[in-house]
Design a protein around this motif. Structure first.
Motif, PDB file in Angstrom:
ATOM      1  N   LYS A  88     -11.498  11.787  26.922  1.00 58.69           N
ATOM      2  CA  LYS A  88     -12.918  12.147  26.722  1.00 58.69           C
ATOM      3  C   LYS A  88     -13.795  10.913  26.678  1.00 58.69           C
ATOM      4  CE  LYS A  88     -12.470  16.510  24.240  1.00 58.69           C
ATOM      5  NZ  LYS A  88     -13.655  17.348  24.217  1.00 58.69           N
ATOM      6  N   GLU A  89     -13.270   9.808  27.244  1.00 58.86           N
ATOM      7  CA  GLU A  89     -14.027   8.543  27.325  1.00 58.86           C
ATOM      8  C   GLU A  89     -14.269   7.907  25.960  1.00 58.86           C
ATOM      9  OE1 GLU A  89     -14.903   7.553  30.528  1.00 58.86           O
ATOM     10  OE2 GLU A  89     -13.935   9.388  31.206  1.00 58.86           O
ATOM     11  N   GLY A  90     -13.494   8.299  24.952  1.00 59.92           N
ATOM     12  CA  GLY A  90     -13.652   7.707  23.625  1.00 59.92           C
ATOM     13  C   GLY A  90     -12.671   6.565  23.410  1.00 59.92           C
ATOM     14  N   THR A  91     -12.816   5.845  22.294  1.00 59.22           N
ATOM     15  CA  THR A  91     -11.853   4.790  21.964  1.00 59.22           C
ATOM     16  C   THR A  91     -11.151   5.154  20.655  1.00 59.22           C
ATOM     17  OG1 THR A  91     -13.347   3.440  20.639  1.00 59.22           O
ATOM     18  CG2 THR A  91     -13.364   3.036  23.001  1.00 59.22           C
ATOM     19  N   PHE A  92      -9.869   4.811  20.577  1.00 63.11           N
ATOM     20  CA  PHE A  92      -9.055   5.201  19.419  1.00 63.11           C
ATOM     21  C   PHE A  92      -7.946   4.183  19.242  1.00 63.11           C
ATOM     22  CE2 PHE A  92      -5.569   7.344  17.301  1.00 63.11           C
ATOM     23  CZ  PHE A  92      -6.158   8.252  16.428  1.00 63.11           C
ATOM     24  N   VAL A  93      -7.846   3.621  18.044  1.00 61.88           N
ATOM     25  CA  VAL A  93      -6.727   2.722  17.719  1.00 61.88           C
ATOM     26  C   VAL A  93      -5.846   3.422  16.698  1.00 61.88           C
ATOM     27  CG1 VAL A  93      -6.085   0.511  16.669  1.00 61.88           C
ATOM     28  CG2 VAL A  93      -8.094   0.649  18.159  1.00 61.88           C
ATOM     29  N   ALA A  94      -4.542   3.475  16.998  1.00 61.15           N
ATOM     30  CA  ALA A  94      -3.596   4.119  16.082  1.00 61.15           C
ATOM     31  C   ALA A  94      -3.138   3.120  15.029  1.00 61.15           C
ATOM     32  CB  ALA A  94      -2.388   4.631  16.868  1.00 61.15           C
ATOM     33  N   LEU A  95      -3.202   3.507  13.777  1.00 57.19           N
ATOM     34  CA  LEU A  95      -2.738   2.634  12.692  1.00 57.19           C
ATOM     35  C   LEU A  95      -1.765   3.427  11.810  1.00 57.19           C
ATOM     36  CD1 LEU A  95      -2.823   0.030  11.128  1.00 57.19           C
ATOM     37  CD2 LEU A  95      -5.104   0.592  10.323  1.00 57.19           C
ATOM     38  N   PRO A  96      -0.458   3.415  12.181  1.00 57.99           N
ATOM     39  CA  PRO A  96       0.516   4.200  11.411  1.00 57.99           C
ATOM     40  C   PRO A  96       0.647   3.649   9.993  1.00 57.99           C
ATOM     41  CG  PRO A  96       1.443   3.442  13.509  1.00 57.99           C
ATOM     42  CD  PRO A  96       0.169   2.690  13.293  1.00 57.99           C
ATOM     43  N   TRP A  97       0.539   4.525   9.002  1.00 61.31           N
ATOM     44  CA  TRP A  97       0.606   4.074   7.602  1.00 61.31           C
ATOM     45  C   TRP A  97       0.941   5.257   6.705  1.00 61.31           C
ATOM     46  CZ3 TRP A  97      -0.017  -1.088   7.195  1.00 61.31           C
ATOM     47  CH2 TRP A  97       0.067  -1.638   5.914  1.00 61.31           C
ATOM     48  N   ASP A  98       1.730   5.004   5.668  1.00 64.27           N
ATOM     49  CA  ASP A  98       1.992   6.048   4.675  1.00 64.27           C
ATOM     50  C   ASP A  98       1.027   5.845   3.507  1.00 64.27           C
ATOM     51  OD1 ASP A  98       2.856   7.814   2.770  1.00 64.27           O
ATOM     52  OD2 ASP A  98       4.961   7.198   2.836  1.00 64.27           O
ATOM     53  N   LEU A  99       0.056   6.720   3.403  1.00 61.49           N
ATOM     54  CA  LEU A  99      -0.982   6.562   2.365  1.00 61.49           C
ATOM     55  C   LEU A  99      -0.459   6.821   0.961  1.00 61.49           C
ATOM     56  CD1 LEU A  99      -3.848   8.396   4.277  1.00 61.49           C
ATOM     57  CD2 LEU A  99      -3.829   5.960   3.704  1.00 61.49           C
ATOM     58  N   SER A 100       0.737   7.430   0.883  1.00 58.79           N
ATOM     59  CA  SER A 100       1.266   7.734  -0.453  1.00 58.79           C
ATOM     60  C   SER A 100       2.151   6.604  -0.993  1.00 58.79           C
ATOM     61  CB  SER A 100       2.073   9.043  -0.426  1.00 58.79           C
ATOM     62  OG  SER A 100       3.289   8.838   0.253  1.00 58.79           O
ATOM     63  N   ALA A 101       2.359   5.581  -0.147  1.00 63.09           N
ATOM     64  CA  ALA A 101       3.230   4.486  -0.591  1.00 63.09           C
ATOM     65  C   ALA A 101       2.517   3.654  -1.652  1.00 63.09           C
ATOM     66  CB  ALA A 101       3.610   3.607   0.598  1.00 63.09           C
ATOM     67  N   GLU A 102       3.210   3.473  -2.751  1.00 62.72           N
ATOM     68  CA  GLU A 102       2.613   2.788  -3.885  1.00 62.72           C
ATOM     69  C   GLU A 102       2.235   1.351  -3.520  1.00 62.72           C
ATOM     70  OE1 GLU A 102       3.743   2.573  -8.620  1.00 62.72           O
ATOM     71  OE2 GLU A 102       5.243   3.097  -7.150  1.00 62.72           O
ATOM     72  N   ASP A 103       1.100   0.902  -3.973  1.00 62.31           N
ATOM     73  CA  ASP A 103       0.668  -0.497  -3.842  1.00 62.31           C
ATOM     74  C   ASP A 103       0.554  -0.987  -2.402  1.00 62.31           C
ATOM     75  OD1 ASP A 103       0.652  -0.665  -6.569  1.00 62.31           O
ATOM     76  OD2 ASP A 103       2.704  -1.443  -6.707  1.00 62.31           O
ATOM     77  N   SER A 104       0.383  -0.101  -1.420  1.00 60.27           N
ATOM     78  CA  SER A 104       0.330  -0.603  -0.046  1.00 60.27           C
ATOM     79  C   SER A 104      -1.092  -0.550   0.514  1.00 60.27           C
ATOM     80  CB  SER A 104       1.252   0.212   0.859  1.00 60.27           C
ATOM     81  OG  SER A 104       0.642   1.428   1.205  1.00 60.27           O
ATOM     82  N   LEU A 105      -2.049  -0.094  -0.294  1.00 61.39           N
ATOM     83  CA  LEU A 105      -3.366   0.143   0.286  1.00 61.39           C
ATOM     84  C   LEU A 105      -4.182  -1.137   0.466  1.00 61.39           C
ATOM     85  CD1 LEU A 105      -4.192   3.572  -1.349  1.00 61.39           C
ATOM     86  CD2 LEU A 105      -3.377   3.118   0.952  1.00 61.39           C
TER      87      LEU A 105
END
Ligand SMILES: NC(=O)c1ccc[n+]([C@@H]2O[C@H](COP(=O)([O-])OP(=O)(O)OC[C@H]3O[C@@H](n4cnc5c(N)ncnc54)[C@H](OP(=O)(O)O)[C@@H]3O)[C@@H](O)[C@H]2O)c1
Length: 265
Positions: free
Chosen positions: A49-66
Protein backbone atom coordinates in the motif's frame (compact mmCIF):
# COMPACT_ATOMS: atom_id res chain seq x y z
CA UNK A 1 9.51 14.96 7.71
CA UNK A 2 7.32 11.88 8.05
CA UNK A 3 5.81 11.11 11.43
CA UNK A 4 6.93 7.91 13.14
CA UNK A 5 4.24 5.77 14.75
CA UNK A 6 5.07 2.79 16.95
CA UNK A 7 2.42 0.09 17.00
CA UNK A 8 2.72 -2.76 19.48
CA UNK A 9 0.99 -6.03 18.63
CA UNK A 10 1.40 -5.43 14.89
CA UNK A 11 2.04 -9.08 13.95
CA UNK A 12 -1.67 -9.97 13.54
CA UNK A 13 -5.23 -9.08 14.49
CA UNK A 14 -6.24 -5.47 15.09
CA UNK A 15 -2.59 -4.33 15.03
CA UNK A 16 -2.20 -5.55 11.45
CA UNK A 17 -5.50 -3.95 10.37
CA UNK A 18 -4.35 -0.72 12.04
CA UNK A 19 -0.98 -0.84 10.25
CA UNK A 20 -2.73 -1.28 6.91
CA UNK A 21 -5.19 1.52 7.71
CA UNK A 22 -2.34 3.92 8.53
CA UNK A 23 -0.09 2.77 5.63
CA UNK A 24 -1.43 5.20 3.00
CA UNK A 25 -1.52 8.14 5.41
CA UNK A 26 2.17 8.97 5.14
CA UNK A 27 3.51 7.74 8.48
CA UNK A 28 6.68 5.73 9.11
CA UNK A 29 5.48 2.67 11.02
CA UNK A 30 7.51 0.62 13.51
CA UNK A 31 5.76 -2.62 14.47
CA UNK A 32 6.52 -4.51 17.68
CA UNK A 33 5.48 -8.08 18.61
CA UNK A 34 7.19 -11.37 19.42
CA UNK A 35 6.50 -13.15 16.14
CA UNK A 36 9.01 -11.99 13.51
CA UNK A 37 7.22 -13.73 10.61
CA UNK A 38 3.92 -12.10 11.56
CA UNK A 39 5.60 -8.69 11.63
CA UNK A 40 7.31 -9.32 8.27
CA UNK A 41 3.95 -10.30 6.76
CA UNK A 42 2.39 -7.07 8.08
CA UNK A 43 5.37 -5.16 6.65
CA UNK A 44 4.91 -6.73 3.21
CA UNK A 45 1.21 -5.84 3.20
CA UNK A 46 1.96 -2.27 4.30
CA UNK A 47 4.54 -1.87 1.53
CA UNK A 48 1.96 -3.10 -1.03
CA UNK A 49 0.00 0.00 0.00
CA UNK A 50 3.06 2.22 -0.54
CA UNK A 51 3.62 2.53 3.22
CA UNK A 52 6.80 2.03 5.25
CA UNK A 53 7.12 -0.47 8.10
CA UNK A 54 10.07 -1.61 10.21
CA UNK A 55 9.67 -4.86 12.15
CA UNK A 56 11.03 -4.80 15.69
CA UNK A 57 10.54 -8.25 17.29
CA UNK A 58 10.33 -7.91 21.08
CA UNK A 59 8.68 -9.60 24.05
CA UNK A 60 6.97 -6.77 25.93
CA UNK A 61 6.37 -9.00 28.94
CA UNK A 62 10.06 -9.69 29.50
CA UNK A 63 11.13 -8.20 32.78
CA UNK A 64 13.56 -5.25 32.67
CA UNK A 65 13.90 -5.27 28.87
CA UNK A 66 11.98 -2.12 28.04
CA UNK A 67 14.87 0.32 28.55
CA UNK A 68 16.73 -1.70 25.92
CA UNK A 69 13.70 -1.57 23.63
CA UNK A 70 13.67 2.21 24.08
CA UNK A 71 17.32 2.31 22.94
CA UNK A 72 16.48 0.19 19.86
CA UNK A 73 13.67 2.57 18.99
CA UNK A 74 16.01 5.58 19.38
CA UNK A 75 18.46 3.85 17.02
CA UNK A 76 15.67 3.70 14.42
CA UNK A 77 14.21 7.17 14.82
CA UNK A 78 14.92 10.47 16.55
CA UNK A 79 11.25 11.37 16.96
CA UNK A 80 8.25 9.38 18.08
CA UNK A 81 5.01 11.03 17.01
CA UNK A 82 2.65 8.23 17.98
CA UNK A 83 2.92 5.41 20.49
CA UNK A 84 0.05 2.97 20.07
CA UNK A 85 -0.23 0.41 22.86
CA UNK A 86 -2.19 -2.31 21.11
CA UNK A 87 -0.44 -5.56 22.17
CA UNK A 88 -2.59 -7.50 24.58
CA UNK A 89 -3.34 -10.96 25.95
CA UNK A 90 -6.40 -12.40 27.60
CA UNK A 91 -6.87 -15.71 29.34
CA UNK A 92 -10.25 -17.02 30.46
CA UNK A 93 -9.89 -18.96 33.68
CA UNK A 94 -11.35 -19.42 37.16
CA UNK A 95 -9.43 -16.76 39.09
CA UNK A 96 -7.86 -19.17 41.57
CA UNK A 97 -6.60 -21.44 38.77
CA UNK A 98 -4.34 -18.77 37.30
CA UNK A 99 -0.65 -19.54 37.75
CA UNK A 100 1.67 -16.77 39.01
CA UNK A 101 3.13 -16.64 35.46
CA UNK A 102 -0.36 -15.93 34.05
CA UNK A 103 -0.81 -13.02 36.44
CA UNK A 104 2.54 -11.48 35.54
CA UNK A 105 2.27 -12.15 31.78
CA UNK A 106 -1.12 -10.44 31.52
CA UNK A 107 -0.31 -7.47 33.75
CA UNK A 108 3.14 -6.95 32.22
CA UNK A 109 1.93 -7.10 28.60
CA UNK A 110 -1.33 -5.17 28.97
CA UNK A 111 -0.51 -2.62 31.65
CA UNK A 112 3.11 -2.36 32.80
CA UNK A 113 4.66 -2.33 29.30
CA UNK A 114 2.45 0.57 28.06
CA UNK A 115 3.17 2.60 31.20
CA UNK A 116 6.90 1.93 31.20
CA UNK A 117 7.42 2.38 27.45
CA UNK A 118 5.57 5.71 27.57
CA UNK A 119 7.76 6.84 30.46
CA UNK A 120 10.93 5.83 28.59
CA UNK A 121 9.90 7.55 25.33
CA UNK A 122 8.34 10.62 26.95
CA UNK A 123 11.15 13.05 25.86
CA UNK A 124 10.71 11.94 22.22
CA UNK A 125 6.91 12.27 22.46
CA UNK A 126 7.18 15.74 23.99
CA UNK A 127 9.64 16.87 21.32
CA UNK A 128 7.24 15.91 18.55
CA UNK A 129 4.00 17.05 20.24
CA UNK A 130 2.86 13.49 19.74
CA UNK A 131 0.15 11.15 20.95
CA UNK A 132 -0.08 8.13 23.23
CA UNK A 133 -2.98 5.87 22.27
CA UNK A 134 -3.83 2.80 24.33
CA UNK A 135 -6.24 0.09 23.22
CA UNK A 136 -8.06 -0.92 26.38
CA UNK A 137 -11.44 -2.68 26.28
CA UNK A 138 -15.01 -2.45 27.52
CA UNK A 139 -13.78 -5.18 29.89
CA UNK A 140 -11.94 -2.35 31.63
CA UNK A 141 -15.19 -0.42 32.04
CA UNK A 142 -17.16 -3.31 33.52
CA UNK A 143 -15.27 -6.26 34.98
CA UNK A 144 -15.73 -9.53 33.10
CA UNK A 145 -16.12 -12.80 35.01
CA UNK A 146 -13.45 -15.46 34.30
CA UNK A 147 -11.29 -12.72 32.74
CA UNK A 148 -10.49 -10.77 35.90
CA UNK A 149 -6.76 -10.27 35.23
CA UNK A 150 -7.51 -8.89 31.77
CA UNK A 151 -10.22 -6.63 33.22
CA UNK A 152 -7.82 -5.41 35.91
CA UNK A 153 -5.16 -4.62 33.31
CA UNK A 154 -7.59 -2.78 31.00
CA UNK A 155 -9.24 -0.88 33.85
CA UNK A 156 -5.76 0.20 34.94
CA UNK A 157 -4.91 1.30 31.40
CA UNK A 158 -8.09 3.42 31.22
CA UNK A 159 -7.45 5.22 34.52
CA UNK A 160 -3.74 5.65 33.85
CA UNK A 161 -4.62 7.28 30.49
CA UNK A 162 -7.27 9.47 32.12
CA UNK A 163 -4.83 10.67 34.78
CA UNK A 164 -2.03 11.31 32.28
CA UNK A 165 -4.37 13.13 29.88
CA UNK A 166 -5.20 15.63 32.62
CA UNK A 167 -1.67 15.91 33.98
CA UNK A 168 -0.10 16.52 30.55
CA UNK A 169 -2.82 18.76 29.09
CA UNK A 170 -0.39 21.61 28.42
CA UNK A 171 2.63 19.43 27.53
CA UNK A 172 1.65 19.09 23.86
CA UNK A 173 1.42 15.30 24.19
CA UNK A 174 -2.15 14.04 23.70
CA UNK A 175 -3.15 10.95 25.65
CA UNK A 176 -6.07 8.80 24.51
CA UNK A 177 -7.61 5.47 25.32
CA UNK A 178 -9.89 3.39 23.12
CA UNK A 179 -12.31 0.85 24.55
CA UNK A 180 -13.54 -1.65 21.97
CA UNK A 181 -16.33 -4.13 22.59
CA UNK A 182 -16.34 -7.45 20.70
CA UNK A 183 -14.46 -7.15 17.38
CA UNK A 184 -15.26 -9.38 14.40
CA UNK A 185 -13.20 -10.76 11.45
CA UNK A 186 -9.82 -10.88 13.23
CA UNK A 187 -8.27 -10.76 16.70
CA UNK A 188 -8.76 -12.50 20.02
CA UNK A 189 -12.56 -12.56 20.13
CA UNK A 190 -12.86 -13.72 16.51
CA UNK A 191 -10.23 -16.43 17.13
CA UNK A 192 -12.33 -17.80 20.02
CA UNK A 193 -14.96 -18.76 17.40
CA UNK A 194 -17.98 -18.17 19.64
CA UNK A 195 -21.03 -16.06 18.80
CA UNK A 196 -21.22 -12.72 20.63
CA UNK A 197 -23.74 -12.32 23.47
CA UNK A 198 -27.23 -11.41 22.32
CA UNK A 199 -27.88 -7.64 22.14
CA UNK A 200 -24.20 -6.72 22.18
CA UNK A 201 -23.04 -7.50 18.64
CA UNK A 202 -19.63 -6.92 17.11
CA UNK A 203 -17.75 -4.10 15.36
CA UNK A 204 -15.27 -4.34 12.46
CA UNK A 205 -11.57 -3.87 13.33
CA UNK A 206 -11.40 -0.92 10.93
CA UNK A 207 -13.55 1.04 13.43
CA UNK A 208 -10.77 0.62 16.01
CA UNK A 209 -8.20 1.70 13.41
CA UNK A 210 -10.27 4.78 12.56
CA UNK A 211 -10.51 5.67 16.26
CA UNK A 212 -6.72 5.33 16.64
CA UNK A 213 -6.18 7.65 13.68
CA UNK A 214 -8.54 10.23 15.19
CA UNK A 215 -6.64 9.96 18.47
CA UNK A 216 -3.27 10.33 16.71
CA UNK A 217 -4.32 13.57 15.05
CA UNK A 218 -6.92 14.95 17.48
CA UNK A 219 -7.08 15.98 21.11
CA UNK A 220 -6.60 13.44 23.90
CA UNK A 221 -9.84 11.55 24.46
CA UNK A 222 -11.57 8.36 25.52
CA UNK A 223 -13.44 6.56 22.75
CA UNK A 224 -15.70 3.55 22.84
CA UNK A 225 -15.96 1.32 19.77
CA UNK A 226 -19.08 -0.80 20.03
CA UNK A 227 -21.91 -1.90 17.74
CA UNK A 228 -24.50 0.10 19.70
CA UNK A 229 -24.57 2.90 22.27
CA UNK A 230 -23.20 1.50 25.53
CA UNK A 231 -22.52 4.66 27.63
CA UNK A 232 -26.06 4.75 29.13
CA UNK A 233 -25.53 1.19 30.40
CA UNK A 234 -22.10 2.11 31.78
CA UNK A 235 -23.70 5.10 33.53
CA UNK A 236 -26.37 2.80 35.02
CA UNK A 237 -23.57 0.51 36.19
CA UNK A 238 -21.81 3.45 37.89
CA UNK A 239 -24.99 4.30 39.77
CA UNK A 240 -26.06 0.74 40.57
CA UNK A 241 -23.23 -1.81 40.05
CA UNK A 242 -25.41 -4.71 41.24
CA UNK A 243 -27.94 -3.84 38.51
CA UNK A 244 -25.02 -3.71 36.07
CA UNK A 245 -24.04 -7.25 37.14
CA UNK A 246 -27.60 -8.44 36.47
CA UNK A 247 -27.75 -6.82 33.03
CA UNK A 248 -24.40 -8.31 32.00
CA UNK A 249 -25.55 -11.76 33.16
CA UNK A 250 -28.85 -11.35 31.30
CA UNK A 251 -26.95 -10.34 28.14
CA UNK A 252 -25.12 -13.69 28.35
CA UNK A 253 -21.62 -12.27 28.93
CA UNK A 254 -20.93 -14.45 31.99
CA UNK A 255 -22.05 -17.65 30.21
CA UNK A 256 -19.96 -16.82 27.16
CA UNK A 257 -16.87 -16.11 29.29
CA UNK A 258 -17.29 -19.40 31.17
CA UNK A 259 -17.41 -21.26 27.84
CA UNK A 260 -14.14 -19.61 26.85
CA UNK A 261 -12.17 -21.24 29.69
CA UNK A 262 -9.86 -23.69 27.84
CA UNK A 263 -10.96 -26.72 29.93
CA UNK A 264 -14.63 -25.98 29.09
CA UNK A 265 -14.05 -26.31 25.33
N1 LIG B 1 -10.47 -8.55 19.50
C1 LIG B 1 -11.32 -7.99 20.34
O1 LIG B 1 -12.54 -8.31 20.33
C2 LIG B 1 -10.85 -6.94 21.29
C3 LIG B 1 -11.82 -6.26 22.06
C4 LIG B 1 -11.39 -5.29 22.98
C5 LIG B 1 -10.05 -4.98 23.09
N2 LIG B 1 -9.14 -5.64 22.32
C6 LIG B 1 -7.72 -5.27 22.49
O2 LIG B 1 -7.17 -4.98 21.22
C7 LIG B 1 -5.77 -5.26 21.23
C8 LIG B 1 -5.41 -6.15 20.04
O3 LIG B 1 -6.07 -7.38 20.22
P1 LIG B 1 -6.35 -8.43 19.04
O4 LIG B 1 -7.78 -8.79 19.14
O5 LIG B 1 -5.79 -7.94 17.77
O6 LIG B 1 -5.53 -9.67 19.64
P2 LIG B 1 -4.56 -10.74 18.93
O7 LIG B 1 -5.03 -11.05 17.57
O8 LIG B 1 -4.43 -11.82 19.92
O9 LIG B 1 -3.19 -9.93 18.81
C9 LIG B 1 -2.47 -9.57 19.95
C10 LIG B 1 -1.19 -8.89 19.53
O10 LIG B 1 -0.43 -8.62 20.73
C11 LIG B 1 0.90 -9.13 20.54
N3 LIG B 1 1.49 -9.57 21.81
C12 LIG B 1 0.94 -10.41 22.74
N4 LIG B 1 1.81 -10.62 23.75
C13 LIG B 1 2.93 -9.90 23.45
C14 LIG B 1 4.18 -9.73 24.09
N5 LIG B 1 4.48 -10.35 25.26
N6 LIG B 1 5.09 -8.94 23.50
C15 LIG B 1 4.84 -8.32 22.33
N7 LIG B 1 3.66 -8.45 21.67
C16 LIG B 1 2.72 -9.24 22.22
C17 LIG B 1 0.71 -10.32 19.60
O11 LIG B 1 1.90 -10.60 18.89
P3 LIG B 1 2.87 -11.85 19.15
O12 LIG B 1 2.03 -13.02 19.57
O13 LIG B 1 3.54 -12.00 17.84
O14 LIG B 1 3.78 -11.40 20.22
C18 LIG B 1 -0.34 -9.78 18.63
O15 LIG B 1 0.27 -9.01 17.63
C19 LIG B 1 -5.48 -5.94 22.58
O16 LIG B 1 -4.95 -5.00 23.49
C20 LIG B 1 -6.85 -6.39 23.05
O17 LIG B 1 -6.93 -6.48 24.44
C21 LIG B 1 -9.50 -6.62 21.45
Amino acid sequence: MKKTIIITGASRGIGRVLSLYLAPKGYDLIGIARNREGLEETGNLVREKEGTFVALPWDLSAEDSLEKLGEKIRDLTSTVYGLVHNAGVEYYQHFENNEPEDVMRILRTNLLAPIELTRILWPELERSGGAVVSIASLAGKKGVAYNSLYSASKGGLILWSEALRQEKRSSGVRVSVICPGYIRDTGMFHNGRMPPPRLLGTSPPEKVAEAVWQALEGPGMEMIVNSGPIRPLLALNQLWPALGDRIVRWFGVVDLSRKRIPSAQ
